[in-house]
Scaffold this motif. Structure first.
Motif, mmCIF file in Angstrom:
data_model
loop_
_atom_site.group_PDB
_atom_site.id
_atom_site.type_symbol
_atom_site.label_atom_id
_atom_site.label_comp_id
_atom_site.label_asym_id
_atom_site.label_seq_id
_atom_site.Cartn_x
_atom_site.Cartn_y
_atom_site.Cartn_z
ATOM 1 N N ALA A 67 -0.296 -0.708 11.318
ATOM 2 C CA ALA A 67 -1.916 -0.136 11.175
ATOM 3 C C ALA A 67 -1.952 1.039 11.869
ATOM 4 O O ALA A 67 -1.297 1.691 12.581
ATOM 5 C CB ALA A 67 -2.676 -1.243 12.293
ATOM 6 N N ALA A 68 -2.941 1.709 10.964
ATOM 7 C CA ALA A 68 -3.210 3.081 11.514
ATOM 8 C C ALA A 68 -4.692 3.446 11.299
ATOM 9 O O ALA A 68 -5.366 2.635 10.344
ATOM 10 C CB ALA A 68 -2.644 4.165 10.422
ATOM 11 N N SER A 69 -5.025 4.320 12.089
ATOM 12 C CA SER A 69 -6.619 4.600 12.097
ATOM 13 C C SER A 69 -6.625 6.255 11.660
ATOM 14 O O SER A 69 -5.857 6.899 12.259
ATOM 15 C CB SER A 69 -7.114 4.225 13.594
ATOM 16 N N GLU A 70 -7.496 6.634 10.862
ATOM 17 C CA GLU A 70 -7.420 7.805 10.453
ATOM 18 C C GLU A 70 -8.924 8.317 10.091
ATOM 19 O O GLU A 70 -9.825 7.726 9.906
ATOM 20 C CB GLU A 70 -6.840 8.129 8.728
ATOM 21 N N LEU A 71 -9.235 9.643 10.594
ATOM 22 C CA LEU A 71 -10.469 10.105 10.361
ATOM 23 C C LEU A 71 -10.722 10.213 8.816
ATOM 24 O O LEU A 71 -9.737 10.677 8.237
ATOM 25 C CB LEU A 71 -10.684 11.599 10.924
ATOM 26 N N ALA A 72 -11.782 9.783 8.320
ATOM 27 C CA ALA A 72 -11.963 9.890 6.905
ATOM 28 C C ALA A 72 -11.989 11.499 6.308
ATOM 29 O O ALA A 72 -11.765 11.587 5.034
ATOM 30 C CB ALA A 72 -13.444 9.131 6.578
ATOM 31 N N SER A 73 -11.986 12.133 7.066
ATOM 32 C CA SER A 73 -12.149 13.547 6.648
ATOM 33 C C SER A 73 -10.714 14.280 6.647
ATOM 34 O O SER A 73 -10.667 15.252 5.994
ATOM 35 C CB SER A 73 -12.953 14.450 7.540
ATOM 36 N N SER A 74 -9.786 13.433 7.082
ATOM 37 C CA SER A 74 -8.519 14.058 6.830
ATOM 38 C C SER A 74 -7.775 14.068 5.591
ATOM 39 O O SER A 74 -8.143 13.144 4.620
ATOM 40 C CB SER A 74 -7.524 13.072 7.863
ATOM 41 N N ASP A 79 -0.139 6.981 2.314
ATOM 42 C CA ASP A 79 0.082 6.474 1.178
ATOM 43 C C ASP A 79 1.042 5.317 1.179
ATOM 44 O O ASP A 79 2.213 5.482 0.980
ATOM 45 C CB ASP A 79 0.363 7.515 -0.011
ATOM 46 N N TRP A 80 0.632 4.280 1.438
ATOM 47 C CA TRP A 80 1.557 3.016 1.813
ATOM 48 C C TRP A 80 1.800 1.934 0.594
ATOM 49 O O TRP A 80 2.406 0.930 0.685
ATOM 50 C CB TRP A 80 1.112 2.276 2.934
ATOM 51 N N GLY A 81 1.098 2.290 -0.509
ATOM 52 C CA GLY A 81 1.282 1.569 -1.652
ATOM 53 C C GLY A 81 0.657 0.064 -1.807
ATOM 54 O O GLY A 81 -0.350 -0.106 -1.067
ATOM 55 N N ASP A 82 1.412 -0.904 -2.558
ATOM 56 C CA ASP A 82 0.947 -2.031 -2.691
ATOM 57 C C ASP A 82 0.783 -2.753 -1.219
ATOM 58 O O ASP A 82 1.478 -2.334 -0.293
ATOM 59 C CB ASP A 82 1.757 -2.931 -3.584
ATOM 60 N N ALA A 83 -0.035 -3.799 -1.111
ATOM 61 C CA ALA A 83 -0.067 -4.642 0.179
ATOM 62 C C ALA A 83 -0.785 -3.963 1.211
ATOM 63 O O ALA A 83 -0.427 -4.198 2.247
ATOM 64 C CB ALA A 83 1.309 -5.144 0.588
ATOM 65 N N THR A 84 -1.495 -3.007 0.874
ATOM 66 C CA THR A 84 -2.205 -2.198 2.022
ATOM 67 C C THR A 84 -3.776 -2.328 1.795
ATOM 68 O O THR A 84 -4.226 -2.481 0.865
ATOM 69 C CB THR A 84 -2.144 -0.616 1.734
ATOM 70 N N LEU A 85 -4.261 -2.983 3.095
ATOM 71 C CA LEU A 85 -5.760 -3.018 3.250
ATOM 72 C C LEU A 85 -6.321 -1.700 3.934
ATOM 73 O O LEU A 85 -5.811 -1.353 4.910
ATOM 74 C CB LEU A 85 -5.894 -4.297 3.908
ATOM 75 N N PRO A 106 -4.853 5.410 -2.950
ATOM 76 C CA PRO A 106 -4.091 5.068 -4.026
ATOM 77 C C PRO A 106 -4.811 3.905 -4.822
ATOM 78 O O PRO A 106 -5.698 3.192 -4.119
ATOM 79 C CB PRO A 106 -2.926 4.350 -3.469
ATOM 80 N N ALA A 107 -4.791 3.715 -6.010
ATOM 81 C CA ALA A 107 -5.608 2.844 -6.483
ATOM 82 C C ALA A 107 -5.120 1.427 -6.300
ATOM 83 O O ALA A 107 -5.825 0.353 -6.500
ATOM 84 C CB ALA A 107 -5.236 2.908 -8.114
ATOM 85 N N SER A 108 -3.847 1.269 -5.687
ATOM 86 C CA SER A 108 -3.367 -0.306 -5.460
ATOM 87 C C SER A 108 -3.978 -0.760 -4.227
ATOM 88 O O SER A 108 -3.804 -1.756 -3.936
ATOM 89 C CB SER A 108 -1.802 -0.180 -5.356
ATOM 90 N N ALA A 109 -4.593 0.158 -3.340
ATOM 91 C CA ALA A 109 -5.036 -0.221 -1.977
ATOM 92 C C ALA A 109 -6.176 -1.228 -2.274
ATOM 93 O O ALA A 109 -7.009 -0.831 -3.093
ATOM 94 C CB ALA A 109 -5.693 0.959 -1.036
ATOM 95 N N HIS A 110 -6.479 -2.215 -1.418
ATOM 96 C CA HIS A 110 -7.542 -3.176 -1.424
ATOM 97 C C HIS A 110 -8.481 -2.785 -0.253
ATOM 98 O O HIS A 110 -8.005 -2.470 0.812
ATOM 99 C CB HIS A 110 -6.933 -4.709 -1.050
ATOM 100 N N THR A 111 -9.757 -2.399 -0.568
ATOM 101 C CA THR A 111 -10.646 -1.748 0.096
ATOM 102 C C THR A 111 -11.645 -3.021 0.680
ATOM 103 O O THR A 111 -12.254 -3.616 -0.212
ATOM 104 C CB THR A 111 -11.410 -0.596 -0.533
ATOM 105 N N VAL A 112 -12.007 -2.721 2.074
ATOM 106 C CA VAL A 112 -13.270 -3.587 2.327
ATOM 107 C C VAL A 112 -14.152 -2.692 3.222
ATOM 108 O O VAL A 112 -13.716 -1.895 3.984
ATOM 109 C CB VAL A 112 -12.556 -4.601 3.271
#
Length: 322
Positions: A67-74, A79-85, A106-112
């Motif tokens: 798991a990582a936490s990032e400022l959205a402005s960064s 870019d961890w590819g498939d299987a990323t939430l 990346p288009a493959s990320a699942h976003t919540v």
């Protein structure tokens, strides 16, 4: 933003948090929105959302979750590819930086979307939504929504580690009770805390690494409402980055208890005559320690303790209008 509304929002914390506890006891909302193949998690946010995300991601890593936490402005998003939430947190649902970050994933990320505002722009940009259930904050300051962000990210940790939410729900309920205690006894302790701390050189706050967000959020509340200078720091790191100010300023420090490095901090503050107030335990070298029910429980502390600087901020803000 409205100072009276902010104070009213704080006084509704126990009621609204208790409802969240009941919801978590019944079900984990992440069970319905996280795909089964998730292997990595990225938490995105700004301000309070980023503070909560930083501690939540560290707690997840300590449980073996990538798991990582990032400022959205960064510009340097993983870019961890498939299987990323990717969990994009915005109480208002309209944070420009967070919406921009969603466009760069990346288009493959699942976003919540983790938000307090149904139908907001962030809910339209993500694959699924989890409601913060903090209700409308009439003061315009993210206080209950910050508290609920922490609780719901802890619920995400439960989901990812295949742990039930019963213990978390119990801790959230205890935090509601602890918040009620602090509110009910405000007249007994607030001046004991605020009068020594609100000095001419600002307020400084320190918290253990696993609750660093409490110092960050507490400082933000003092800046955002009454516009007072305030800075948050990690207790161990304090001896490397903030100690220098004790030599030149009228230095006043609020310490959230629980770090093994408090004695090291106390050596410097004691030697230089700094004002130190402890919250949630007996901190060495303090002039006053504020205790509350359940303050030996780490999650209860995480969800409760920031109410102390929030109330300081609310009352200082109201006093400016008189």
């Amino acid at each position: 933003m409205k100072p009276d509304g902010f104070a009213a929002d704080l006084y509704r914390k126990p009621e609204v948090l208790q409802r969240l506890a009941s919801g978590l006891a019944a079900a984990n909302p992440w069970d319905d929105v996280v795909p089964p193949n998730i292997e990595r998690v990225v938490l995105l946010g700004m301000g309070s959302s980023a503070y909560a995300g930083g501690v939540a991601a560290a707690r997840m890593r300590a449980r073996g979750v990538v798991a990582a936490s990032e400022l959205a402005s960064s510009p340097l998003l993983p870019d961890w590819g498939d299987a990323t939430l990717v969990v994009a947190t915005s109480a208002s649902g309209g944070s420009a930086e967070t919406l921009d970050a969603l466009d760069r994933l990346p288009a493959s990320a699942h976003t919540v979307a983790l938000t307090n505002t149904p139908g907001s722009p962030i809910t339209q940009r993500c694959d699924a939504v989890v409601d913060l259930a903090a209700e409308t904050e009439v003061g315009g300051v993210a206080c209950r929504s910050y508290q609920h962000t922490l609780a719901l990210l802890l619920a995400l940790e439960c989901h990812l580690t295949r742990t039930g939410t019963e213990r978390l729900a119990s801790a959230v309920a205890l935090a509601a009770d602890a918040s009620a205690y602090l509110l009910d006894t405000e007249s007994d302790w607030r001046l004991e805390v605020s009068e020594p701390l609100l000095g001419p050189s600002g307020v400084y706050l320190a918290a253990p690494a696993d609750r660093l967000c409490s110092a960050q959020q507490g400082a933000l509340m003092l800046r955002e409402g009454p516009r007072l200078p305030a800075v948050g720091c990690e207790t161990g790191d304090w001896s490397h980055v903030d100690v220098y100010l004790t030599k030149t300023l009228d230095y006043r420090l609020l310490v959230f208890a629980g770090s093994k490095w408090e004695a090291q901090l106390a050596e410097w503050t004691g030697e230089r005559g700094s004002t130190v107030i402890g919250v949630g335990g007996v901190v060495p070298g303090t002039q006053y320690n504020l205790r509350y029910p359940g303050d030996s429980d780490d999650v209860v502390r995480l969800l409760t303790e920031v109410l102390v600087p929030e109330l300081m901020a609310a009352r200082a803000w109201q006093a400016q209008r008189r």
